[in-house]
Design a protein around this motif. Structure first.
Motif, PDB file in Angstrom:
ATOM      1  N   ASN A  67      -7.344  -2.556   3.871  1.00 16.59           N
ATOM      2  CA  ASN A  67      -5.678  -2.032   4.363  1.00 16.59           C
ATOM      3  C   ASN A  67      -5.328  -1.765   2.709  1.00 16.59           C
ATOM      4  O   ASN A  67      -5.627  -0.855   1.975  1.00 16.59           O
ATOM      5  CB  ASN A  67      -4.972  -3.614   3.926  1.00 16.59           C
ATOM      6  N   LEU A  72      -4.529   0.337  -2.845  1.00 14.28           N
ATOM      7  CA  LEU A  72      -3.696   0.282  -3.650  1.00 14.28           C
ATOM      8  C   LEU A  72      -4.356  -0.476  -5.241  1.00 14.28           C
ATOM      9  O   LEU A  72      -4.610   0.511  -6.248  1.00 14.28           O
ATOM     10  CB  LEU A  72      -2.085  -0.407  -3.731  1.00 14.28           C
ATOM     11  N   THR A  93       9.860  -4.014  -2.336  1.00 16.08           N
ATOM     12  CA  THR A  93       8.952  -3.714  -1.638  1.00 16.08           C
ATOM     13  C   THR A  93       8.223  -4.608  -1.181  1.00 16.08           C
ATOM     14  O   THR A  93       8.666  -5.297  -1.685  1.00 16.08           O
ATOM     15  CB  THR A  93       8.423  -2.419  -2.768  1.00 16.08           C
ATOM     16  N   MET A  94       7.604  -4.634  -0.636  1.00 13.47           N
ATOM     17  CA  MET A  94       6.550  -5.770  -0.527  1.00 13.47           C
ATOM     18  C   MET A  94       6.114  -6.451  -1.608  1.00 13.47           C
ATOM     19  O   MET A  94       5.199  -4.724  -2.592  1.00 13.47           O
ATOM     20  CB  MET A  94       5.408  -5.433   0.846  1.00 13.47           C
ATOM     21  N   SER A  97       2.704  -4.685  -3.237  1.00 12.45           N
ATOM     22  CA  SER A  97       2.837  -3.189  -4.373  1.00 12.45           C
ATOM     23  C   SER A  97       2.647  -3.834  -5.833  1.00 12.45           C
ATOM     24  O   SER A  97       1.585  -3.225  -6.278  1.00 12.45           O
ATOM     25  CB  SER A  97       3.942  -2.346  -4.650  1.00 12.45           C
ATOM     26  N   LEU A 140       9.783   4.574   0.854  1.00  7.59           N
ATOM     27  CA  LEU A 140      10.041   2.581   2.312  1.00  7.59           C
ATOM     28  C   LEU A 140      10.835   3.705   3.275  1.00  7.59           C
ATOM     29  O   LEU A 140      11.339   4.625   3.055  1.00  7.59           O
ATOM     30  CB  LEU A 140      10.998   1.822   1.428  1.00  7.59           C
ATOM     31  N   ASP A 164       2.702   4.379  -3.343  1.00  9.63           N
ATOM     32  CA  ASP A 164       3.158   3.348  -2.396  1.00  9.63           C
ATOM     33  C   ASP A 164       3.349   4.123  -1.218  1.00  9.63           C
ATOM     34  O   ASP A 164       4.886   3.739  -1.313  1.00  9.63           O
ATOM     35  CB  ASP A 164       3.320   2.156  -2.861  1.00  9.63           C
ATOM     36  N   GLN A 167       4.608   3.384   4.019  1.00 14.67           N
ATOM     37  CA  GLN A 167       5.612   3.128   5.202  1.00 14.67           C
ATOM     38  C   GLN A 167       5.753   4.651   5.768  1.00 14.67           C
ATOM     39  O   GLN A 167       6.959   4.182   6.165  1.00 14.67           O
ATOM     40  CB  GLN A 167       6.572   2.283   4.828  1.00 14.67           C
ATOM     41  N   SER A 188      -1.049   2.297   5.024  1.00 16.20           N
ATOM     42  CA  SER A 188      -0.914   0.868   5.345  1.00 16.20           C
ATOM     43  C   SER A 188      -0.848   1.523   6.941  1.00 16.20           C
ATOM     44  O   SER A 188      -0.469   2.336   7.901  1.00 16.20           O
ATOM     45  CB  SER A 188      -0.235   0.105   5.738  1.00 16.20           C
ATOM     46  N   LYS A 193       2.837  -0.461  11.895  1.00 21.48           N
ATOM     47  CA  LYS A 193       2.633   0.448  10.995  1.00 21.48           C
ATOM     48  C   LYS A 193       3.010   1.787  11.926  1.00 21.48           C
ATOM     49  O   LYS A 193       3.129   1.946  13.351  1.00 21.48           O
ATOM     50  CB  LYS A 193       2.306   1.120  10.480  1.00 21.48           C
ATOM     51  N   ASP A 200      -5.750  -5.045  10.193  1.00 22.20           N
ATOM     52  CA  ASP A 200      -5.642  -4.233   9.514  1.00 22.20           C
ATOM     53  C   ASP A 200      -6.680  -2.847   9.102  1.00 22.20           C
ATOM     54  O   ASP A 200      -7.652  -2.506   9.415  1.00 22.20           O
ATOM     55  CB  ASP A 200      -5.905  -5.594   7.912  1.00 22.20           C
ATOM     56  N   GLY A 201      -5.922  -2.175   8.491  1.00 20.39           N
ATOM     57  CA  GLY A 201      -6.088  -0.619   7.720  1.00 20.39           C
ATOM     58  C   GLY A 201      -5.626   0.287   6.745  1.00 20.39           C
ATOM     59  O   GLY A 201      -3.934  -0.258   6.353  1.00 20.39           O
ATOM     60  N   TRP A 321      10.756  -8.784   3.814  1.00 20.50           N
ATOM     61  CA  TRP A 321      10.257  -9.413   3.325  1.00 20.50           C
ATOM     62  C   TRP A 321      10.889 -10.825   2.880  1.00 20.50           C
ATOM     63  O   TRP A 321      10.555 -11.668   2.021  1.00 20.50           O
ATOM     64  CB  TRP A 321      10.003  -8.870   1.340  1.00 20.50           C
TER      65      TRP A 321
HETATM   66  C1  LIG Z   1       5.747  -0.743   0.913  1.00 22.44           C
HETATM   67  C2  LIG Z   1       4.814  -1.498   1.744  1.00 22.44           C
HETATM   68  N1  LIG Z   1       3.823  -1.630   0.240  1.00 22.44           N
HETATM   69  C3  LIG Z   1       2.074  -2.330   0.500  1.00 22.44           C
HETATM   70  C4  LIG Z   1       1.841  -3.146   2.000  1.00 22.44           C
HETATM   71  C5  LIG Z   1       0.571  -3.568   2.234  1.00 22.44           C
HETATM   72  O1  LIG Z   1       0.284  -2.402   3.306  1.00 22.44           O
HETATM   73  P1  LIG Z   1      -1.065  -3.534   3.934  1.00 22.44           P
HETATM   74  O2  LIG Z   1      -0.645  -4.493   4.713  1.00 22.44           O
HETATM   75  O3  LIG Z   1      -1.799  -2.828   4.685  1.00 22.44           O
HETATM   76  O4  LIG Z   1      -2.325  -4.127   3.069  1.00 22.44           O
HETATM   77  C6  LIG Z   1       3.514  -2.541   3.144  1.00 22.44           C
HETATM   78  C7  LIG Z   1       2.770  -3.267   4.295  1.00 22.44           C
HETATM   79  O5  LIG Z   1       4.226  -3.966   4.787  1.00 22.44           O
HETATM   80  C8  LIG Z   1       4.503  -1.745   3.079  1.00 22.44           C
HETATM   81  O6  LIG Z   1       5.396  -2.302   3.547  1.00 22.44           O
END
Ligand SMILES: Cc1ncc(COP(=O)(O)O)c(C=O)c1O
Length: 375
Positions: A67, A72, A93-94, A97, A140, A164, A167, A188, A193, A200-201, A321
């Protein structure tokens, strides 16, 4: 304020049940083939997808991982993050990050966003301290940050960049793909996505041989080609099955992106001029930008009431988020003053944007928004 268009529809924000039905037979055939070949972990389908990703992005290495979050963490580890290293990232961000920085031993430092909702280069410069080691732009909503300015800041202060780009597969800045600017970029393939798998991937891409060598070790228990363990690793390989499903969709990736850009242009056409809204930049409106619209994130006056009204019209929306930027989660202990991000989170809303959404759906959504504002 509340009159609605006559036509009644249901448009979910993202319909997980419908997302892959068109490809069901194809996916079942892939699954059957893999079962019969017994090809599950680190097999030829993973290698083929990695090759196609590498060729598409024009990078030296693409490494499928479990994932993007793991990707990261492994990329930071591979880049040699040391305890105390500060990494500047946008608070919009999620949480994955900054979590990746923390898990790799660093200290994430949140900064503000600009009007396009991505990291504000001016905010980066102001957050630099003697401990700053790197900048993590988050590409983003399928858009690339201003990488010229960010690169100039990084060069001026001796920092490196790690993107990152979870997206943003396919987004470009001045002809160069998101994910290919820094020492590494991470994608991701979460089901929602733009390129999604059935679980997950993720992938780490890089032109740096040493980073690639280390991520390859880290994703497979720290083992090298000979099976010799040379580092403490993870178990975070992209499943062969997921790679095969991704590869099948990747062949039509240009069409997938074109559909999203068409929807974005339609939203723009329908909603431009509504003073209560702030829309993302329209596709083709800025030289050197190619956005792929993972999300269509607007800012709206009276956002919560608009959201309720759209919901009553059968339209699903989402606030990213769960409604908070990273620095707003009290439990994480950030003490940051980020006024643009705080304002954004009182106003931001994502409208339906995916392959299942039609131009007529966009018209219905737009009409519903106009009706809400009495426009
Ligand atoms: C900006 C961002 N960073 C990191 C991630 C994490 O990705 P993953 O769910 O593949 O671990 C996401 C997933 O939604 C994301 O949108």
């Amino acid at each position: 304020m509340t009159s609605r268009p006559n036509l009644s529809k249901t448009i979910p924000f993202f319909n997980y049940k419908g997302a892959f039905t068109e490809r069901e037979e194809e996916f079942v055939a892939i699954f059957r083939d893999l079962i019969r070949r017994g090809a599950f972990i680190q097999q030829s389908d993973l290698a083929a997808f990695e090759l196609h990703l590498r060729e598409y992005l024009g990078v030296k290495h693409a490494i499928g991982v479990g994932n993007a979050t793991d990707g990261l963490v492994m990329a930071w580890r591979a880049a040699g993050l040391a305890p105390g290293d500060e990494i500047i990232f946008p608070s919009h961000t999620m949480v994955a990050s900054p979590a990746s920085v923390a898990h790799a031993g660093g200290t994430p430092v949140p900064v503000d966003c600009g009007d396009d909702h991505l990291i504000d280069p001016n905010a980066i410069e102001a957050a630099i301290t003697p401990k700053t080691r790197a900048i993590m732009p988050v590409q983003l909503n399928g858009r690339t940050a201003d990488m010229d300015r960010i690169q100039a800041i990084a060069d001026r202060h001796g920092l490196f960049i790690l993107e990152d780009s979870a997206q943003a597969l396919g987004a470009k800045f001045k002809g160069k793909f998101a994910g290919t600017f820094g020492r590494a970029g991470v994608f991701s393939f979460y089901p929602a996505k733009i390129l999604g798998c059935l679980g997950d991937g993720g992938a780490v891409v890089t032109n740096d041989d040493e980073i690639a060598r280390r991520v390859l070790l880290l994703r497979d228990h720290g083992r090298n080609h000979d099976g010799e363990v040379v580092a403490w690793g993870f178990n975070s390989r992209l499943d062969n099955l997921q790679a095969a499903l991704l590869d099948a969709q990747f062949r039509e990736y240009g069409d997938i992106i074109a559909h999203r850009r068409m929807l974005a242009a339609r939203y723009q056409e329908n909603l431009a001029g509504l003073r209560q809204l702030h829309l993302p930049p329209a596709p083709g409106s800025e030289p050197g930008r190619f956005d792929v619209f993972q999300n269509y994130e607007i800012e709206a006056e009276n956002r919560d009431a608009l959201r309720e009204s759209l919901s009553a019209s059968g339209i699903g929306t989402l606030i990213q988020w769960g409604g908070k930027a990273v620095h707003q989660f009290a439990g994480l202990g950030f003490k940051a003053n980020l006024p643009r991000t705080d304002l954004l989170f009182r106003r931001c809303l994502m409208l339906p944007m995916n392959l299942m959404v039609s131009p007529e759906d966009v018209d219905y959504i737009s009409e519903s928004i106009r009706a809400f504002y009495g426009a």
